[in-house]
Design a protein around this motif. Structure first.
Motif, PDB file in Angstrom:
ATOM      1  N   ARG A  67      -5.505   4.977  13.409  1.00  0.00           N
ATOM      2  CA  ARG A  67      -6.135   5.789  12.353  1.00  0.00           C
ATOM      3  C   ARG A  67      -5.936   5.132  10.988  1.00  0.00           C
ATOM      4  O   ARG A  67      -6.858   5.072  10.171  1.00  0.00           O
ATOM      5  CB  ARG A  67      -5.558   7.211  12.343  1.00  0.00           C
ATOM      6  CG  ARG A  67      -6.107   8.111  13.428  1.00  0.00           C
ATOM      7  CD  ARG A  67      -5.860   9.575  13.100  1.00  0.00           C
ATOM      8  NE  ARG A  67      -4.444   9.882  12.974  1.00  0.00           N
ATOM      9  CZ  ARG A  67      -3.681  10.348  13.965  1.00  0.00           C
ATOM     10  NH1 ARG A  67      -4.205  10.568  15.156  1.00  0.00           N
ATOM     11  NH2 ARG A  67      -2.406  10.613  13.758  1.00  0.00           N
ATOM     12  N   VAL A  68      -4.714   4.650  10.738  1.00  0.00           N
ATOM     13  CA  VAL A  68      -4.429   3.990   9.464  1.00  0.00           C
ATOM     14  C   VAL A  68      -5.258   2.723   9.333  1.00  0.00           C
ATOM     15  O   VAL A  68      -5.811   2.428   8.259  1.00  0.00           O
ATOM     16  CB  VAL A  68      -2.927   3.690   9.335  1.00  0.00           C
ATOM     17  CG1 VAL A  68      -2.657   2.824   8.118  1.00  0.00           C
ATOM     18  CG2 VAL A  68      -2.131   4.989   9.242  1.00  0.00           C
ATOM     19  N   GLN A  69      -5.371   1.962  10.403  1.00  0.00           N
ATOM     20  CA  GLN A  69      -6.170   0.738  10.345  1.00  0.00           C
ATOM     21  C   GLN A  69      -7.633   1.048  10.052  1.00  0.00           C
ATOM     22  O   GLN A  69      -8.276   0.365   9.242  1.00  0.00           O
ATOM     23  CB  GLN A  69      -6.051  -0.032  11.661  1.00  0.00           C
ATOM     24  CG  GLN A  69      -6.842  -1.331  11.668  1.00  0.00           C
ATOM     25  CD  GLN A  69      -6.424  -2.254  12.790  1.00  0.00           C
ATOM     26  OE1 GLN A  69      -5.718  -3.228  12.565  1.00  0.00           O
ATOM     27  NE2 GLN A  69      -6.862  -1.970  13.999  1.00  0.00           N
ATOM     28  N   PRO A  71      -2.491   3.802   0.907  1.00  0.00           N
ATOM     29  CA  PRO A  71      -2.740   4.837   1.924  1.00  0.00           C
ATOM     30  C   PRO A  71      -1.846   4.692   3.150  1.00  0.00           C
ATOM     31  O   PRO A  71      -1.543   5.679   3.821  1.00  0.00           O
ATOM     32  CB  PRO A  71      -4.222   4.633   2.284  1.00  0.00           C
ATOM     33  CG  PRO A  71      -4.541   3.231   1.876  1.00  0.00           C
ATOM     34  CD  PRO A  71      -3.681   2.961   0.679  1.00  0.00           C
ATOM     35  N   VAL A  72      -1.417   3.464   3.451  1.00  0.00           N
ATOM     36  CA  VAL A  72      -0.533   3.244   4.604  1.00  0.00           C
ATOM     37  C   VAL A  72       0.767   4.013   4.421  1.00  0.00           C
ATOM     38  O   VAL A  72       1.315   4.569   5.370  1.00  0.00           O
ATOM     39  CB  VAL A  72      -0.263   1.734   4.775  1.00  0.00           C
ATOM     40  CG1 VAL A  72       0.796   1.505   5.853  1.00  0.00           C
ATOM     41  CG2 VAL A  72      -1.540   0.992   5.139  1.00  0.00           C
ATOM     42  N   TYR A  73       1.264   4.060   3.190  1.00  0.00           N
ATOM     43  CA  TYR A  73       2.525   4.731   2.915  1.00  0.00           C
ATOM     44  C   TYR A  73       2.344   6.187   2.491  1.00  0.00           C
ATOM     45  O   TYR A  73       3.247   6.803   1.935  1.00  0.00           O
ATOM     46  CB  TYR A  73       3.304   3.939   1.865  1.00  0.00           C
ATOM     47  CG  TYR A  73       3.916   2.691   2.452  1.00  0.00           C
ATOM     48  CD1 TYR A  73       5.177   2.712   3.024  1.00  0.00           C
ATOM     49  CD2 TYR A  73       3.206   1.494   2.481  1.00  0.00           C
ATOM     50  CE1 TYR A  73       5.728   1.577   3.598  1.00  0.00           C
ATOM     51  CE2 TYR A  73       3.745   0.349   3.052  1.00  0.00           C
ATOM     52  CZ  TYR A  73       5.008   0.402   3.606  1.00  0.00           C
ATOM     53  OH  TYR A  73       5.539  -0.720   4.180  1.00  0.00           O
ATOM     54  N   ARG A  74       1.153   6.710   2.741  1.00  0.00           N
ATOM     55  CA  ARG A  74       0.866   8.142   2.558  1.00  0.00           C
ATOM     56  C   ARG A  74       1.115   8.607   1.127  1.00  0.00           C
ATOM     57  O   ARG A  74       1.557   9.732   0.886  1.00  0.00           O
ATOM     58  CB  ARG A  74       1.712   8.980   3.518  1.00  0.00           C
ATOM     59  CG  ARG A  74       1.573   8.580   4.983  1.00  0.00           C
ATOM     60  CD  ARG A  74       2.543   9.336   5.858  1.00  0.00           C
ATOM     61  NE  ARG A  74       2.538   8.860   7.239  1.00  0.00           N
ATOM     62  CZ  ARG A  74       3.390   9.273   8.177  1.00  0.00           C
ATOM     63  NH1 ARG A  74       4.321  10.153   7.877  1.00  0.00           N
ATOM     64  NH2 ARG A  74       3.329   8.784   9.389  1.00  0.00           N
ATOM     65  N   VAL A 107      -2.117  -3.304   8.805  1.00  0.00           N
ATOM     66  CA  VAL A 107      -1.119  -2.310   9.195  1.00  0.00           C
ATOM     67  C   VAL A 107       0.189  -2.994   9.562  1.00  0.00           C
ATOM     68  O   VAL A 107       0.291  -4.227   9.589  1.00  0.00           O
ATOM     69  CB  VAL A 107      -1.626  -1.462  10.393  1.00  0.00           C
ATOM     70  CG1 VAL A 107      -2.791  -0.589   9.977  1.00  0.00           C
ATOM     71  CG2 VAL A 107      -1.998  -2.354  11.577  1.00  0.00           C
ATOM     72  N   HIS A 123      -1.681   6.806  15.729  1.00  0.00           N
ATOM     73  CA  HIS A 123      -1.511   6.902  14.272  1.00  0.00           C
ATOM     74  C   HIS A 123      -1.823   5.568  13.590  1.00  0.00           C
ATOM     75  O   HIS A 123      -2.528   5.528  12.574  1.00  0.00           O
ATOM     76  CB  HIS A 123      -0.078   7.318  13.941  1.00  0.00           C
ATOM     77  CG  HIS A 123       0.254   7.255  12.494  1.00  0.00           C
ATOM     78  ND1 HIS A 123      -0.214   8.172  11.566  1.00  0.00           N
ATOM     79  CD2 HIS A 123       0.996   6.344  11.775  1.00  0.00           C
ATOM     80  CE1 HIS A 123       0.224   7.856  10.362  1.00  0.00           C
ATOM     81  NE2 HIS A 123       0.955   6.753  10.466  1.00  0.00           N
ATOM     82  N   MET A 141      -8.669   3.538   8.382  1.00  0.00           N
ATOM     83  CA  MET A 141      -8.690   3.917   6.971  1.00  0.00           C
ATOM     84  C   MET A 141      -8.690   2.685   6.071  1.00  0.00           C
ATOM     85  O   MET A 141      -9.404   2.623   5.066  1.00  0.00           O
ATOM     86  CB  MET A 141      -7.474   4.797   6.669  1.00  0.00           C
ATOM     87  CG  MET A 141      -7.409   5.345   5.262  1.00  0.00           C
ATOM     88  SD  MET A 141      -6.178   6.667   5.112  1.00  0.00           S
ATOM     89  CE  MET A 141      -4.760   5.946   5.935  1.00  0.00           C
ATOM     90  N   ASP A 180      -1.998  -1.121   0.460  1.00  0.00           N
ATOM     91  CA  ASP A 180      -0.868  -0.500   1.136  1.00  0.00           C
ATOM     92  C   ASP A 180      -0.642   0.953   0.735  1.00  0.00           C
ATOM     93  O   ASP A 180       0.131   1.664   1.381  1.00  0.00           O
ATOM     94  CB  ASP A 180       0.426  -1.285   0.848  1.00  0.00           C
ATOM     95  CG  ASP A 180       0.678  -2.348   1.891  1.00  0.00           C
ATOM     96  OD1 ASP A 180      -0.111  -2.453   2.843  1.00  0.00           O
ATOM     97  OD2 ASP A 180       1.661  -3.085   1.759  1.00  0.00           O
TER      98      ASP A 180
END
Length: 215
Positions: free
Chosen positions: A176-178, A105-108, A9, A173, A180, A103
């Motif tokens: 959550r990303v981590q 999913p990190v950037y949606r 992240v 947030h 994921m 990367d």
């Protein structure tokens, strides 16, 4: 071929470790290095004109081209007599990549999982490993929110505001990303090594990643 994809992240230390490993490879006289920072993978495309779908299309095409290049480098080296040469450790194609599919999913971005998994399987076939830098949950707010705000400046601070109304929400947030990313890694065809960044011993982490790169 040998190499690493650095994942993690914001604020996990990818860029710091990337630069340190690159210097270690140069000091070891590694002469065939394909080094690509995050700025040249996802970031370049997300700062370009267009919407998320356009960005995703450009990123996936770029990743397809890069994967093909790595496959070609690996095949040419394997078909030669260089793997048994006394200078093979210096001449082996070596990839040091930051971000890539991890990367997305990190950037949606609306990630097509089947295509991503196919690319990751091909990257695994040429000998790459993921080094996932994991920030302990209790350090996320300090390391990934407050510290990165201080070091990255006002543009990052404005982007960070989109993560939540306050630093606690922003840290939630990031956690959550981590989670994921860790789940993505657990199901990836790529071999994965998770490295804890809690002590911020960047030199040790760079040594660990360099060892993974060299196999």
């Amino acid at each position: 071929m040998r190499g690493v994809i650095l994942a993690g992240v914001w604020g996990a230390g990818k860029t710091t470790v990337h630069g340190s490993v690159l210097r270690r490879l140069a000091a070891a006289n590694c002469q065939y290095v394909i080094a690509i920072p995050q700025a040249a993978t996802i970031t370049t495309h997300t700062y370009a004109p267009g919407d998320a779908a356009a960005h995703l299309s450009a990123i996936l095409q770029w990743l397809e081209n890069l994967t093909g290049h790595l496959e070609d480098a690996d095949a040419r080296f394997a078909a030669s007599t260089l793997p048994t040469h006394r200078f093979a450790p210096q001449w082996t194609p070596t990839a040091l990549l930051e971000g890539l599919t991890f990367d997305l999913p990190v950037y949606r971005l609306p990630t097509p999982l089947d295509r991503v998994r196919d690319l990751e399987a091909r990257l695994a076939d040429v000998g790459l490993t993921v080094a996932l830098l994991r920030v302990p949950d209790d350090l996320v707010e300090e390391q990934c929110v407050r510290s990165t705000r201080a070091h990255r400046g006002p543009r990052w601070a404005r982007y960070l505001e989109s993560f939540g109304a306050n630093d606690e929400a922003r840290a939630t947030h990031v956690r959550r990303v981590q989670d994921m990313l860790v789940e993505h890694a657990e199901h990836s065809p790529l071999p994965v090594k998770i490295l804890d960044t809690g002590d911020r011993a960047w030199g040790r982490l760079a040594d660990d990643v360099t060892a993974v790169v060299k196999g």
